[in-house]
Motif scaffolding. Structure first.
Motif, PDB file in Angstrom:
ATOM      1  N   LEU A 115      25.680  55.228  40.800  1.00  0.00           N
ATOM      2  CA  LEU A 115      26.344  56.517  40.968  1.00  0.00           C
ATOM      3  C   LEU A 115      25.676  57.629  40.167  1.00  0.00           C
ATOM      4  O   LEU A 115      25.559  58.764  40.642  1.00  0.00           O
ATOM      5  CB  LEU A 115      27.809  56.382  40.543  1.00  0.00           C
ATOM      6  CG  LEU A 115      28.753  57.541  40.848  1.00  0.00           C
ATOM      7  CD1 LEU A 115      28.983  57.655  42.346  1.00  0.00           C
ATOM      8  CD2 LEU A 115      30.083  57.340  40.127  1.00  0.00           C
ATOM      9  N   LEU A 116      25.202  57.310  38.964  1.00  0.00           N
ATOM     10  CA  LEU A 116      24.771  58.342  38.020  1.00  0.00           C
ATOM     11  C   LEU A 116      23.267  58.540  37.912  1.00  0.00           C
ATOM     12  O   LEU A 116      22.823  59.573  37.403  1.00  0.00           O
ATOM     13  CB  LEU A 116      25.303  58.011  36.617  1.00  0.00           C
ATOM     14  CG  LEU A 116      26.809  57.887  36.436  1.00  0.00           C
ATOM     15  CD1 LEU A 116      27.120  57.641  34.965  1.00  0.00           C
ATOM     16  CD2 LEU A 116      27.519  59.131  36.925  1.00  0.00           C
ATOM     17  N   CYS A 117      22.491  57.586  38.350  1.00  0.00           N
ATOM     18  CA  CYS A 117      21.057  57.591  38.056  1.00  0.00           C
ATOM     19  C   CYS A 117      20.369  58.903  38.412  1.00  0.00           C
ATOM     20  O   CYS A 117      19.664  59.489  37.595  1.00  0.00           O
ATOM     21  CB  CYS A 117      20.371  56.430  38.780  1.00  0.00           C
ATOM     22  SG  CYS A 117      18.578  56.423  38.564  1.00  0.00           S
ATOM     23  N   SER A 118      20.559  59.364  39.625  1.00  0.00           N
ATOM     24  CA  SER A 118      19.865  60.567  40.080  1.00  0.00           C
ATOM     25  C   SER A 118      20.232  61.784  39.235  1.00  0.00           C
ATOM     26  O   SER A 118      19.359  62.566  38.833  1.00  0.00           O
ATOM     27  CB  SER A 118      20.203  60.835  41.553  1.00  0.00           C
ATOM     28  OG  SER A 118      19.556  61.999  42.007  1.00  0.00           O
ATOM     29  N   LYS A 119      21.511  61.924  38.935  1.00  0.00           N
ATOM     30  CA  LYS A 119      21.969  63.079  38.154  1.00  0.00           C
ATOM     31  C   LYS A 119      21.471  63.006  36.714  1.00  0.00           C
ATOM     32  O   LYS A 119      21.052  64.016  36.142  1.00  0.00           O
ATOM     33  CB  LYS A 119      23.500  63.155  38.186  1.00  0.00           C
ATOM     34  CG  LYS A 119      24.072  64.468  37.651  1.00  0.00           C
ATOM     35  CD  LYS A 119      25.569  64.521  37.849  1.00  0.00           C
ATOM     36  CE  LYS A 119      26.156  65.848  37.391  1.00  0.00           C
ATOM     37  NZ  LYS A 119      25.804  66.964  38.302  1.00  0.00           N
ATOM     38  N   ILE A 120      21.504  61.811  36.140  1.00  0.00           N
ATOM     39  CA  ILE A 120      21.003  61.642  34.771  1.00  0.00           C
ATOM     40  C   ILE A 120      19.504  61.926  34.723  1.00  0.00           C
ATOM     41  O   ILE A 120      19.006  62.570  33.793  1.00  0.00           O
ATOM     42  CB  ILE A 120      21.299  60.222  34.250  1.00  0.00           C
ATOM     43  CG1 ILE A 120      22.813  59.995  34.118  1.00  0.00           C
ATOM     44  CG2 ILE A 120      20.603  59.979  32.912  1.00  0.00           C
ATOM     45  CD1 ILE A 120      23.503  60.881  33.105  1.00  0.00           C
ATOM     46  N   ALA A 121      18.771  61.445  35.717  1.00  0.00           N
ATOM     47  CA  ALA A 121      17.321  61.652  35.755  1.00  0.00           C
ATOM     48  C   ALA A 121      16.970  63.134  35.842  1.00  0.00           C
ATOM     49  O   ALA A 121      16.011  63.596  35.217  1.00  0.00           O
ATOM     50  CB  ALA A 121      16.716  60.897  36.932  1.00  0.00           C
ATOM     51  N   LYS A 122      17.756  63.892  36.596  1.00  0.00           N
ATOM     52  CA  LYS A 122      17.448  65.306  36.814  1.00  0.00           C
ATOM     53  C   LYS A 122      18.043  66.223  35.754  1.00  0.00           C
ATOM     54  O   LYS A 122      17.424  67.216  35.370  1.00  0.00           O
ATOM     55  CB  LYS A 122      17.972  65.732  38.194  1.00  0.00           C
ATOM     56  CG  LYS A 122      17.282  65.052  39.360  1.00  0.00           C
ATOM     57  CD  LYS A 122      17.948  65.432  40.677  1.00  0.00           C
ATOM     58  CE  LYS A 122      17.311  64.703  41.853  1.00  0.00           C
ATOM     59  NZ  LYS A 122      18.014  65.011  43.131  1.00  0.00           N
ATOM     60  N   GLU A 123      19.248  65.900  35.290  1.00  0.00           N
ATOM     61  CA  GLU A 123      19.976  66.830  34.430  1.00  0.00           C
ATOM     62  C   GLU A 123      20.310  66.276  33.046  1.00  0.00           C
ATOM     63  O   GLU A 123      20.758  67.029  32.176  1.00  0.00           O
ATOM     64  CB  GLU A 123      21.290  67.241  35.117  1.00  0.00           C
ATOM     65  CG  GLU A 123      21.106  67.841  36.504  1.00  0.00           C
ATOM     66  CD  GLU A 123      22.435  68.067  37.212  1.00  0.00           C
ATOM     67  OE1 GLU A 123      23.476  68.136  36.509  1.00  0.00           O
ATOM     68  OE2 GLU A 123      22.437  68.166  38.453  1.00  0.00           O
ATOM     69  N   GLY A 124      20.109  64.987  32.845  1.00  0.00           N
ATOM     70  CA  GLY A 124      20.531  64.365  31.595  1.00  0.00           C
ATOM     71  C   GLY A 124      19.677  64.753  30.399  1.00  0.00           C
ATOM     72  O   GLY A 124      18.506  65.110  30.533  1.00  0.00           O
TER      73      GLY A 124
END
Length: 204
Positions: free
Chosen positions: A105-114
């Protein structure tokens, strides 16, 4: 009459929301369930009724099911906090499956915005899992997005160790279906190959 109309609307809305969440997560649940079953030894295929409860199944009272489908509404620090809340109260029988589902669920968002700390946190969470079956490509994707603070040598070491761990798990699993085993092994091989190719491209 108005009360019944309102209740009917609420029920239909909640049902639609739940079905949407189940639709989003079903492929991951199916993969985790298949892998969990294949790890079990000594099963009898002649049993018509399965009486034991599979405690590796993630219960629907977990925070992830409230967040799923609306994760775009939250900041990465909020999502990380939700993740930690879920883990703090999760049972050991299903916590690995829960961590893998959250990472989906989170991988893409963490990769881009984390933040750097959030990226490190989720990398380590995946590294320390027994298996990363649904997340081979996602792990390497996040790893590539850590190139600003992880050296090339360290990245290569992490990528190789991740592959070796999961390859060992796949080889040590009692698979009921050879085609499933073959597919998962091919997925793992392709994930590290693609990671290597993409990493080489970025470093040119």
């Amino acid at each position: 009459m108005l009360i019944f109309s309102v209740l009917n609307f609420i029920f239909n809305h909640q049902t639609a929301s739940l079905m949407k969440k189940l639709y989003l997560v079903f492929p991951v649940l199916l993969m985790l369930f298949t892998f969990t079953n294949d790890k079990i030894e000594g099963r009898s295929d002649n049993l018509m009724v399965k009486t034991e409860i599979d405690e590796s199944v993630i219960p629907f009272d977990r925070v992830i099911f409230s967040v799923m489908g609306d994760e775009h509404m939250y900041k990465t620090e909020q999502l990380t906090a939700f993740y930690k809340i879920d883990m703090n109260t999760a049972a050991p029988e299903y916590i690995d499956n829960l961590k893998n589902m959250w990472f989906c669920l989170l991988c893409s968002k963490i990769a881009k915005e984390g933040s750097i700390e959030e990226k490190k946190f989720f990398l380590n969470e995946q590294i320390n899992l027994y298996s990363n079956l649904p997340n081979y490509n996602r792990f390497y994707y996040l790893l590539r997005n850590c190139s600003s603070f992880i050296s090339d040598d360290e990245m290569k070491s992490i990528a190789t160790a991740f592959y070796d761990k999961n390859n060992k798990i796949l080889n040590g699993t009692n698979w009921e279906d050879e085609n499933t085993e073959k597919q998962y092994k091919e997925d793992l091989i392709m994930s590290i190959r693609n990671h290597g190719l993409l990493t080489s491209h970025y470093n040119q």
